[in-house]
Design a protein around this motif. Structure first.
Motif, PDB file in Angstrom:
ATOM      1  N   THR A   1       0.445  -0.999  -0.396  1.00 16.54           N
ATOM      2  CA  THR A   1      -0.284   0.160  -0.136  1.00 16.54           C
ATOM      3  C   THR A   1       1.045   1.283   0.355  1.00 16.54           C
ATOM      4  N   MET A   2       1.735   1.501   0.909  1.00 16.83           N
ATOM      5  CA  MET A   2       3.415   1.955   0.807  1.00 16.83           C
ATOM      6  C   MET A   2       3.526   2.486  -0.611  1.00 16.83           C
TER       7      MET A   2
ATOM      8  N   ASP B   1       0.882   4.113  -2.840  1.00 16.91           N
ATOM      9  CA  ASP B   1       0.745   5.359  -2.765  1.00 16.91           C
ATOM     10  C   ASP B   1       2.153   6.285  -3.224  1.00 16.91           C
TER      11      ASP B   1
ATOM     12  N   LEU C   1      -3.631   1.454  -5.198  1.00 22.31           N
ATOM     13  CA  LEU C   1      -3.417   2.257  -4.005  1.00 22.31           C
ATOM     14  C   LEU C   1      -5.387   1.965  -3.563  1.00 22.31           C
ATOM     15  N   ASN C   2      -5.722   1.865  -4.297  1.00 16.27           N
ATOM     16  CA  ASN C   2      -7.236   1.534  -3.894  1.00 16.27           C
ATOM     17  C   ASN C   2      -7.979   0.394  -3.523  1.00 16.27           C
TER      18      ASN C   2
ATOM     19  N   CYS D   1      -6.368  -0.617  -0.654  1.00 14.42           N
ATOM     20  CA  CYS D   1      -6.987   0.078   0.548  1.00 14.42           C
ATOM     21  C   CYS D   1      -8.435  -0.412   0.426  1.00 14.42           C
ATOM     22  N   GLN D   2      -9.415  -0.785  -0.541  1.00 17.72           N
ATOM     23  CA  GLN D   2     -10.786  -1.591  -0.200  1.00 17.72           C
ATOM     24  C   GLN D   2     -10.271  -2.909   0.534  1.00 17.72           C
TER      25      GLN D   2
ATOM     26  N   ILE E   1      -7.882  -4.261   2.057  1.00 17.64           N
ATOM     27  CA  ILE E   1      -7.619  -3.933   4.200  1.00 17.64           C
ATOM     28  C   ILE E   1      -8.812  -3.302   4.524  1.00 17.64           C
ATOM     29  N   ALA E   2      -9.887  -2.378   4.230  1.00 12.11           N
ATOM     30  CA  ALA E   2     -11.323  -2.258   5.155  1.00 12.11           C
ATOM     31  C   ALA E   2     -12.270  -3.230   5.248  1.00 12.11           C
TER      32      ALA E   2
END
Lengths: 269, 164
Positions: free
Chosen positions: B106-107, B110, B118-119, B122-123, B125-126
């Protein structure tokens, strides 16, 4: 290898924004860093335990049957970036108050159930553009002065509101007029309302005076009494001339005497 | 000997933080806005040499993964974004990693401005956080609790509605 705390705030907020608000609020106890992260999410969605009305929506929806609104008021206040808020407040106790302080709020839908004299709703949202107010199931015929006094604070700092919808059988309109700030709704261009009381028409016309830039008005008359014609002819006089210049469209839907209303509408145009 | 026809680069060399070199073709590299920007800048200058882009924040094993993602997505670059096969691949791709790797990825996404990756992270991990308890989130994502028990209880109390 990195742990989650090595991610930047912006990324964590992005992750949080993909979660239901209830879950994000729980992350506040993870650690000090996480304590306020979740309040920086712009659009929030509440998953509710007591579901009274449900609308599918990807924005905030709160239904409250709490005895005290303090926690929720604090919650809203801590969401500095909040832009859209939808909530239903069901007042259970005799004396309750809630203040909605949201510096970045742009859209507010508020459904109030069982609002009574001692209840107070305070909206302080200087950037509000869209305001939708419904007062459902209020005590019929309630127009006590102290009620009006209490609702008074409802309308501060609303000068950027451009769209306004009000459904109420309480004399909020007459209050709004007497609040004496001529430009309270200075930017209002679109208003819809449902009037359920005879005196509502006059109140509404008075309200029009504090909304000088109104372009479109939509009124639904829903009387149980009959012919309010006397009211309306009387009130045409009240309509200030400067209003006529800006008003482009008037929609009046009445249960009775539709034709007569339309005739009066011509005066507006 | 920089003529306009030869100033277009076909490959770049990317260097990881632990000094390994990766030769990447331009189409793949363009999936990362950071690399694309570097390439565009060099092309504007009309340079002919193969350029070296050092990425001081990305280790070789993570860079390998980012490039694997970029390569796959470069293949589909001309298709529409809703390609089912690609979505399936994305999901399988992330499923393989432990959370520490996922965080690093993720880092890197970014840092290298690879927005779609990245998206995706994030999705992912969420989705994994959604059904976990606070204690589980701390454990899995290695988050250190720096509250005193009293402080933690206070915050829980403040947001009591979320813990019901």
């Amino acid at each position: 290898m990195e742990n989650m705390d090595s991610l930047f705030d912006a990324i964590l907020i992005c992750i949080l924004s993909l979660l239901p608000t209830k879950v994000t609020a729980r992350t506040s106890v993870l650690s000090k860093r996480w304590q306020n992260l979740w309040t920086r999410v712009i659009a929030v969605e509440f998953e509710l335990t007591t579901l009274l009305y449900y609308e599918s929506s990807d924005i905030t929806y709160i239904i409250l049957r709490e005895k005290s609104f303090d926690s929720i008021a604090m919650l809203i206040k801590s969401c500095l970036l909040l832009e859209t808020l939808k909530m239903t407040l069901e007042f259970l106790c005799f004396s309750q108050r809630i203040s909605i302080v949201a510096p970045n709020l742009k859209s507010l839908s508020l459904i109030m159930v069982n609002i009574m004299e001692k209840h107070q709703v305070i909206i302080d949202a200087p950037k509000l553009i869209y305001l939708f107010l419904v007062d459902r199931g209020s005590a019929r015929g309630l127009d006590a002065d102290d009620f009006v006094g209490n609702v008074s604070k409802l309308f501060v700092k609303l000068s950027s509101v451009r769209e306004f919808h009000l459904e109420s059988n309480v004399k909020i309109f007459s209050y709004m007029h007497s609040v004496n700030s001529l430009q309270l709704f200075g930017n209002l261009s679109y208003a819809t309302t449902t009037l359920t009381r005879r005196s509502g028409v006059i109140d509404f016309l008075l309200f029009l005076q504090i909304a000088p830039n109104l372009k479109e008005v939509s009124v639904t008359l829903n009387y149980e009494e009959c012919n309010p014609l006397a009211d309306i002819t009387q009130s045409v006089v009240v309509v200030p001339e400067f209003l006529l210049n800006n008003l482009e469209c008037v929609n009046i839907t009445g249960l009775y005497l539709g034709g007569l209303y339309l005739e009066e509408c011509n005066c507006f145009k | 000997m920089a003529s306009s026809s030869s100033s277009s680069l076909s490959r770049v060399v990317v260097k990881s933080s632990d000094n390994n070199l990766f030769v990447v073709n331009k189409k793949v590299a363009s999936q990362s806005q950071l690399l694309k920007q570097c390439i565009d800048n060099m092309e504007e200058k009309g340079t002919n040499d193969v350029i070296l882009i050092p990425l001081s924040n990305v280790t070789s094993n993570i860079l390998t993964l980012v490039l694997e993602y970029c390569e796959k997505h470069a293949d589909f670059a001309d298709d529409d974004n809703n390609n089912q096969e690609l979505k399936q691949w994305d999901h399988e791709f992330l499923k393989k990693f432990d959370y520490a790797t996922l965080n690093s990825l993720t880092m890197a996404a970014d840092y290298m401005v690879t927005k779609s990756l990245l998206n995706l992270c994030c999705q992912f991990i969420a989705d994994s956080i959604k059904d976990l308890t606070v204690q589980q989130i701390r454990q899995i994502f290695d988050i250190k609790n720096d509250f005193t028990p009293q402080e933690e209880a206070d915050i829980k109390n403040e947001n009591a509605w979320a813990f019901r």
